[in-house]
Design an enzyme around this catalytic site. Structure first.
Site, PDB file in Angstrom:
ATOM      1  N   GLY A 174     -11.293  56.496  -5.847  1.00 24.00           N
ATOM      2  CA  GLY A 174     -10.487  55.110  -5.247  1.00 24.00           C
ATOM      3  C   GLY A 174      -8.937  55.766  -4.930  1.00 24.00           C
ATOM      4  N   MET A 218      -5.086  56.570  -7.942  1.00 26.89           N
ATOM      5  CA  MET A 218      -4.971  57.346  -8.991  1.00 26.89           C
ATOM      6  C   MET A 218      -3.584  57.040  -9.966  1.00 26.89           C
ATOM      7  SD  MET A 218      -5.976  59.839 -11.391  1.00 26.89           S
ATOM      8  CE  MET A 218      -5.246  59.937 -12.827  1.00 26.89           C
ATOM      9  N   HIS A 241      -6.028  47.377 -10.849  1.00 26.74           N
ATOM     10  CA  HIS A 241      -6.185  49.273 -11.965  1.00 26.74           C
ATOM     11  C   HIS A 241      -5.205  50.088 -12.479  1.00 26.74           C
ATOM     12  CE1 HIS A 241      -9.554  50.723 -13.950  1.00 26.74           C
ATOM     13  NE2 HIS A 241      -9.165  52.204 -12.902  1.00 26.74           N
ATOM     14  N   GLU A 242      -5.000  50.464 -10.974  1.00 32.09           N
ATOM     15  CA  GLU A 242      -4.353  51.691 -11.602  1.00 32.09           C
ATOM     16  C   GLU A 242      -2.573  50.799 -11.808  1.00 32.09           C
ATOM     17  OE1 GLU A 242      -5.415  54.042 -10.769  1.00 32.09           O
ATOM     18  OE2 GLU A 242      -7.066  53.602  -9.544  1.00 32.09           O
ATOM     19  N   GLU A 254     -11.017  53.589 -19.562  1.00 40.54           N
ATOM     20  CA  GLU A 254     -11.220  53.427 -17.833  1.00 40.54           C
ATOM     21  C   GLU A 254     -12.096  51.204 -18.329  1.00 40.54           C
ATOM     22  OE1 GLU A 254     -10.506  53.952 -15.405  1.00 40.54           O
ATOM     23  OE2 GLU A 254      -9.836  55.835 -15.404  1.00 40.54           O
TER      24      GLU A 254
HETATM   25  N1  0A1 Z   1      -8.492  57.947 -13.014  1.00 43.37           N
HETATM   26  C1  0A1 Z   1      -8.968  56.987 -11.829  1.00 43.37           C
HETATM   27  C2  0A1 Z   1     -10.229  57.077 -11.262  1.00 43.37           C
HETATM   28  C3  0A1 Z   1     -10.375  58.952 -11.131  1.00 43.37           C
HETATM   29  C4  0A1 Z   1     -10.644  59.569 -11.239  1.00 43.37           C
HETATM   30  C5  0A1 Z   1     -10.930  61.605 -10.699  1.00 43.37           C
HETATM   31  C6  0A1 Z   1      -9.864  61.515  -9.615  1.00 43.37           C
HETATM   32  O1  0A1 Z   1     -10.290  62.892  -9.279  1.00 43.37           O
HETATM   33  C7  0A1 Z   1     -11.009  63.011  -8.385  1.00 43.37           C
HETATM   34  C8  0A1 Z   1      -9.679  60.620  -9.104  1.00 43.37           C
HETATM   35  C9  0A1 Z   1      -9.087  59.457  -9.535  1.00 43.37           C
HETATM   36  C10 0A1 Z   1      -8.800  55.351 -11.784  1.00 43.37           C
HETATM   37  O2  0A1 Z   1      -9.764  55.340 -12.999  1.00 43.37           O
HETATM   38  O3  0A1 Z   1      -8.630  55.030 -11.016  1.00 43.37           O
HETATM   39 ZN    ZN Z   2      -9.253  53.874 -14.202  1.00 44.50          ZN
END
Ligand code: 0A1
Ligand code: ZN
Length: 877
Positions: free
Chosen positions: A264, A266, A300-301, A323
């Protein structure tokens, strides 16, 4: 190829060397980008002297390497598949490396890649090692300086984390910008974006009076789709100040929208990168659900800036530390800005369908796993959503005030550090004075706990005895489970008065709504002074992520649906009632006997429709039957055809019995005020559209006309998409086909709308749909390289069209396996996610089991990425 090996939490050791400062220079080129890195390294004080320096690195062509300015000789270091080892290094030193990488060839979308011509990065979890040699682990935190050099015409915009400190022209039409990020961060939060982007700018004054510039960077054609994200961001920033006392900490906050993205969005420090689907909205291109999703993800971000960035994870086993907490935070935020009961109903409905299925399948894992092969496979519903449910339980256990004191303590104590789940829970224990030792088991044990409950009312003594027994089923690697600490919120609803009765437990008056703590395998709770026979309302608000069994009669459920003071449980009682009726109909279908509708369900619906409840949003939820996937989740063995037939029968029976009521509801809630994604409008639209779906279940002539009009009125995407879906899912190709064609032509230029166009078609229940999927895979708007397209077409088909995906001839399975095999080479992360429906083979009849396992074996015979290997191995174990 050797088999990929798991890594274990119990093997954790601090890094031998840490980086205090990282200086990067990128000379961008689509096929040959040069990355120079200067790392300020020093031995970790807890590690022995003289250890070799081991850095992670994948697919990097090393061009130069020096320590303290001295180029290294060939025999002083070694480069392998996974990285670089320098045999001997000083205690503290500067390491300079230069590598070449090829962004255009990067189809995995991890590391530095190009999306629609623009350079962008994705470093979580282990993408930074595809950019430069580095100790690519979250417990290495450094300040960063990043110089980005690009083509002045092709990449007029050059972005990275932190604040811009210098910019200038270079020979050959090149230019550069240098960025400095003063906050120490792990490599997974690094980001770079370069391309021809436009910005929308706004500002925010923090609670201490600092001015922050907010920028949303998009492609030119999307400039009109940024309002909602910007407004959501500002609301989220204010909310985090008020609810958690957390203020933003840089002069700028940037969001960039990219079309090719695995997830979604980052939370990179100061430079969030978003899947365009998670940030762009317009009344004509995005539904209410999409507007709400964008608001939730933007929040969230943003919230990660504290829960994740300022305080980060020691290692990836702690992923839920950031998370679970951040999902809980965004859920609370969304509940406050929208309808709180509906937010909870939607979240729980999704959780009980998808997370319960994950927790019961071969990839089940604890919220804190103790081993993994590929961390990319652990961005799961368990880590995120079950993790959030655990934090929610904590918050309810210790109470709001102590929870806030605990989170303040956590942020203050661990600011700038990389920590563990214990550190978080310890803060909550310290702030509340509660013993949370048993509670920690929630993080260690996989599987959904089940509670078997029953109760007895003793009229003579005015007592109600409630007996609760808990068990957690065995999951892979965890045959035996211990009793958990489960908070059960409840009330006793008097059958005479229809009111919540006062609760007295162990002589203590507890009001009319209380939490009891189940800690033993079996426990008895005796309520005294219970003046009338009650129906217990258990697990109010879904107070714990468990399955609760209670021998409710249908009258009890109808009673609770009408009288429970807890909105969530009122809804849940209706769902349980519908499920009982559906059970009978599924059995009837399987036995080939005539289906008979339970009049209690019809009656309950009639009451709901007549009562004109003032909470329209909740009413729309109450009128929505459990999804086929949720019904399947309740069955011992899934029979997709029987489930589909039974659910369709209930819808049709309700529509026939209550046709005029549905028509009335539709007409009452049809408005043409200018679109706004606001709770009242959203509620009215969802109610109206639920009513329309009943009318369309019987293909009622008036219903068809209304659907056609709603489509043609083209007022907003919520209404248009809903009407089009109903038409396309009906038998009336004469109306649906031209509408579908017109929609596809109107929106051919907009990839996010085309995703919806794909999804609408592949969810059709008719048997011709598989050919349609194959046909659409050749459509010019489709590409296997774009995750959104793969999700919209193949993912939607496999996950949301059970009757066709599970076709008895196995053609659905074959199509999925073919796609997984191709994607395994292009984008392992997406391939590993896509394979999920096949891993659930144990839930189906023998013939289907064989077909599904056959496809898994066909995949296993390929040369696999670690991602797909891990999932397929578990599924076939
Ligand atoms: N940390 C981000 C999620 C996320 C994890 C891995 C990714 O690599 C492809 C990209 C985004 C979140 O929790 O929104
Ligand atoms: Zn997250």
């Amino acid at each position: 190829m050797s088999e990929p090996q798991p890594i274990y939490l119990s093997d954790y050791r601090p890094p031998a060397y840490r980086v205090t400062r990282t200086e990067l220079t990128f000379d961008l080129d689509p096929d040959a980008t040069r990355v120079k890195a200067r790392l300020h390294l020093e031995r970790h004080p807890e590690r022995e002297a003289g250890a070799p320096l081991a850095l992670d690195g994948e697919q990097l062509a090393l061009k130069a390497i020096a320590i303290d300015g001295q180029p290294l000789e060939q025999d002083e270091y070694e480069v392998g598949e996974a990285g670089l080892v320098v045999h001997r290094v000083p205690e503290a030193f500067l390491l300079d490396t230069e590598v070449e990488i090829a962004p255009d060839g990067n189809t995995a979308l991890s590391g530095l890649y190009r999306s629609s011509g623009m350079f962008c990065t994705q470093c979580e979890a282990e993408g930074f090692r595809r950019i430069t040699f580095y100790p690519d682990r979250p417990d290495v935190m450094a300040t960063f300086s990043t110089t980005v050099i690009g083509d002045a015409e092709r990449e007029p915009v050059l972005l990275s984390n932190g604040n811009p400190v210098e910019r200038g022209e270079l020979p050959g039409g090149r230019h550069f910008v240098t960025w400095d990020d003063p906050h120490p961060k792990p490599s997974y939060l690094f980001a770079l974006v370069a391309g021809d982007l436009r910005k929308v700018e706004d500002g925010f004054t923090t609670m201490s009076g600092r001015e922050v510039t907010l920028q949303l960077w998009v492609e030119e054609e999307n400039l009109d789709k940024t309002d909602h994200a910007m407004a959501s961001l500002k609301r989220a920033m204010r909310w985090d100040e008020e609810a958690y006392g957390r203020e933003y900490d840089l002069d700028r906050f940037m969001i960039v929208a990219v079309n090719d993205f695995n997830m979604g969005a980052m939370e990179n420090k100061g430079l969030n990168i978003f899947n365009s689907a998670a940030v762009l909205t317009h009344p004509h291109t995005a539904t209410d659900a999409a507007f709400q999703r964008v608001e939730g993800i933007v929040a969230h971000e943003y919230f990660h800036n504290w829960s994740g960035n300022r305080v980060t994870c020691r290692d990836w086993f702690q992923l839920s530390l950031k998370e679970g907490f951040t999902v809980f935070r965004d859920q609370c935020f969304s509940a406050e800005t929208n309808s709180a009961p509906v937010k909870r109903i939607e979240d729980v409905a999704f959780f009980r369908t998808a997370q319960f299925a994950e927790d019961a399948g071969p990839t089940a894992h604890p919220v804190r796993p103790d081993h993994y092969i590929e961390i990319g496979n652990f961005y799961t519903l368990t880590i995120y959503e079950k993790g959030a449910e655990i934090v929610r339980m904590l918050s309810n256990l210790v109470g709001k005030e102590a929870f806030r004191r605990g989170s303040d303590l956590y942020f203050e104590r661990f600011d700038g550090q990389a920590v563990t789940i214990e550190d978080f829970v310890d803060c909550m224990a310290e702030a509340s004075g509660q013993d949370l030792d048993q509670f920690m088991l929630w993080y260690a044990q996989a599987g959904t706990p089940e509670i078997d409950a029953h109760g007895e009312y003793d009229y003579a003594n005015a007592e109600y005895r409630l007996i609760l027994r808990q068990r957690t089923p065995a999951t892979p690697g965890q045959p035996d489970k211990q009793a958990l600490h489960i908070p059960v919120r409840l009330g006793l609803v008097g059958t005479k008065s229809g009111r919540d009765l006062p609760l007295t437990l162990d002589g203590e008056m507890r009001g009319t709504d209380t939490v009891i703590h189940l800690r033993e395998e079996e426990q008895e709770f005796l309520f005294t002074d219970v003046s009338e026979a009650p129906v217990p309302s258990l697990l109010r608000g879904f107070s714990a992520p468990v399955k609760l069994h209670f021998p409710y009669g249908r009258e009890d459920l109808a009673f609770l649906q009408a009288h429970d003071s807890d909105g969530f449980n009122r809804w849940d009682a209706g769902q349980r009632l519908a499920l009982l009726a559906l059970d009978d109909l599924i059995a009837a279908h399987r036995n080939g006997v005539e289906k008979v509708m339970d009049p209690r369900v019809t009656e309950a619906f009639r009451v709901l429709l007549a009562a004109e409840s003032d909470d329209k949003a909740v009413l729309a939820q109450m009128l929505t039957l459990p999804s086929e996937a949720y019904i399947a989740e309740q069955q011992p063995l899934v029979d997709v055809d029987a489930i589909h037939a039974a659910r369709t029968f209930v819808k049709q029976s309700l529509a026939l019995a209550l046709r005029t009521d549905f028509l009335h509801v539709y007409r009452e809630h049809q408005h043409d005020a200018p679109y706004a994604p606001e709770p009242e409008q959203i509620a009215a639209r969802s109610l109206k559209n639920v009513a329309l779906s009943y009318l369309m279940a019987i293909e009622d002539e008036t219903g068809l006309e209304l659907a056609r009009e709603q489509f043609e009125a083209d007022h907003n995407m919520t209404d248009v998409r809903h009407a089009l879906t109903l038409l396309v899912h009906s038998s009336r190709g004469d109306i649906a086909d031209p509408a579908l064609k017109a929609f596809g032509e109107t929106w051919a230029h907009d990839p996010l709308v085309m995703d919806q166009w794909f999804a609408i078609q592949v969810t059709r229940p008719q048997p011709d749909v598989l050919d349609r999927v194959t046909f659409l895979m050749e459509h010019p708007a489709f590409s296997l390289k774009n995750p959104n397209k793969v999700r919209a077409l193949i993912g939607t088909f496999a996950n949301q069209n059970p009757v066709n995906f599970h076709r008895a001839d196995g053609a659905g399975y074959r199509l999925l396996a073919d796609t997984v095999i191709e994607l395994n080479r292009l984008n392992p992360e997406i391939a590993a996610r896509l394979v999920t429906p096949l891993t659930r083979w144990a839930r189906f009849d023998e013939a289907r089991q064989e077909l599904m396992k056959g496809e898994l074996e066909r995949i296993r015979a390929e040369e696999l990425s670690p991602n797909v290997y891990e999932v397929v191995e578990k599924a076939l174990a």
